[in-house]
Design a protein around this motif. Structure first.
Motif, PDB file in Angstrom:
ATOM      1  N   UNK A 135     -24.802  -1.497  24.094  1.00 14.27           N
ATOM      2  CA  UNK A 135     -24.237  -0.569  25.057  1.00 14.27           C
ATOM      3  C   UNK A 135     -24.508  -1.093  26.465  1.00 14.27           C
ATOM      4  N   UNK A 136     -23.527  -1.014  27.348  1.00 12.61           N
ATOM      5  CA  UNK A 136     -23.684  -1.527  28.704  1.00 12.61           C
ATOM      6  C   UNK A 136     -24.824  -0.817  29.430  1.00 12.61           C
ATOM      7  N   UNK A 137     -24.955   0.484  29.221  1.00 14.38           N
ATOM      8  CA  UNK A 137     -26.025   1.252  29.858  1.00 14.38           C
ATOM      9  C   UNK A 137     -27.393   0.753  29.383  1.00 14.38           C
ATOM     10  N   UNK A 170     -33.993   9.565  24.429  1.00 11.99           N
ATOM     11  CA  UNK A 170     -34.443   9.765  23.050  1.00 11.99           C
ATOM     12  C   UNK A 170     -35.210   8.528  22.576  1.00 11.99           C
ATOM     13  N   UNK A 171     -35.973   8.706  21.476  1.00 10.04           N
ATOM     14  CA  UNK A 171     -36.700   7.560  20.921  1.00 10.04           C
ATOM     15  C   UNK A 171     -35.731   6.464  20.493  1.00 10.04           C
ATOM     16  N   UNK A 172     -34.591   6.864  19.970  1.00 12.46           N
ATOM     17  CA  UNK A 172     -33.593   5.881  19.533  1.00 12.46           C
ATOM     18  C   UNK A 172     -33.083   5.071  20.734  1.00 12.46           C
ATOM     19  N   UNK A 173     -32.801   5.746  21.841  1.00 15.40           N
ATOM     20  CA  UNK A 173     -32.342   5.048  23.037  1.00 15.40           C
ATOM     21  C   UNK A 173     -33.416   4.096  23.558  1.00 15.40           C
ATOM     22  N   UNK A 174     -34.659   4.561  23.583  1.00 17.64           N
ATOM     23  CA  UNK A 174     -35.763   3.723  24.057  1.00 17.64           C
ATOM     24  C   UNK A 174     -35.925   2.507  23.142  1.00 17.64           C
ATOM     25  N   UNK A 175     -35.821   2.736  21.840  1.00 18.76           N
ATOM     26  CA  UNK A 175     -35.927   1.630  20.883  1.00 18.76           C
ATOM     27  C   UNK A 175     -34.849   0.585  21.156  1.00 18.76           C
ATOM     28  N   UNK A 176     -33.616   1.033  21.430  1.00 17.52           N
ATOM     29  CA  UNK A 176     -32.526   0.093  21.730  1.00 17.52           C
ATOM     30  C   UNK A 176     -32.780  -0.660  23.021  1.00 17.52           C
ATOM     31  N   UNK A 177     -33.237   0.045  24.040  1.00 15.34           N
ATOM     32  CA  UNK A 177     -33.490  -0.589  25.339  1.00 15.34           C
ATOM     33  C   UNK A 177     -34.604  -1.628  25.232  1.00 15.34           C
ATOM     34  N   UNK A 178     -35.669  -1.272  24.513  1.00 19.03           N
ATOM     35  CA  UNK A 178     -36.819  -2.167  24.415  1.00 19.03           C
ATOM     36  C   UNK A 178     -36.683  -3.172  23.266  1.00 19.03           C
TER      37      UNK A 178
END
Length: 167
Positions: free
Chosen positions: A51-53, A137-145
């Motif tokens: 995801x671009x974001x 969310x934890x899922x978003x953080x997991x994707x970012x990191x």
């Protein structure tokens, strides 16, 4: 997507995240500028599988951490050259932190907490900022990191334990 559109869409996200790391408006503005320069230079190499974001978050986090390391090294070098190696403290100095749009009855407690968060290991600090300050969310953080959700939870629990010890 044109760089102007990217800038207008993500400028607040980038600035606020940079401010969470730097605790200084001028530094956050510099980091924000550096992030958009990198985005402009690398937008053609962006992998569309992410995801671009998420990519913007990663670039901002990395740029913020790099900026703080560089600033710390410049301060250390300046202090060492003025006072001699080992004679001056080399810890980061904190300005009076006042996050725009955030009103807390006890600003001193917020400053103390933010100073403690900034002393956490980088990955724990990032998890705290993204989960609790950016409210992702934890899922978003997991994707970012680029880690698993269980690793996010583990880092968050360790960060909380370390903060409790510091406070």
């Amino acid at each position: 997507m044109k760089i102007e559109d990217i800038y207008h869409r993500y400028k607040n996200l980038v600035f606020n995240l940079a401010l969470q790391y730097s605790h200084n408006i001028e530094d956050a503005e510099e980091i924000t500028q550096d992030v958009f320069v990198k985005v402009f230079l690398k937008k053609d190499t962006f992998n569309n599988y992410a995801d671009f974001k998420t990519w913007i978050y990663r670039v901002t986090i990395n740029q913020s951490l790099d900026f703080l390391k560089s600033k710390h090294n410049r301060k250390r070098h300046l202090l060492d050259s003025l006072f001699g190696a080992g004679k001056a403290g080399t810890g980061l100095q904190y300005s009076n932190f006042n996050h725009p749009g955030t009103e807390y009855e006890n600003q001193e407690a917020l400053q103390t907490l933010m100073k403690k968060i900034s002393r956490l290991p980088e990955n724990q600090k990032t998890v705290i900022i993204l989960l609790k300050i950016e409210d992702l969310s934890q899922k978003q953080v997991a994707n970012i990191m680029n880690i698993s959700e269980s690793a996010v939870e583990s880092l968050f629990q360790r960060a909380k334990a370390n903060l409790k010890k510091m406070l």
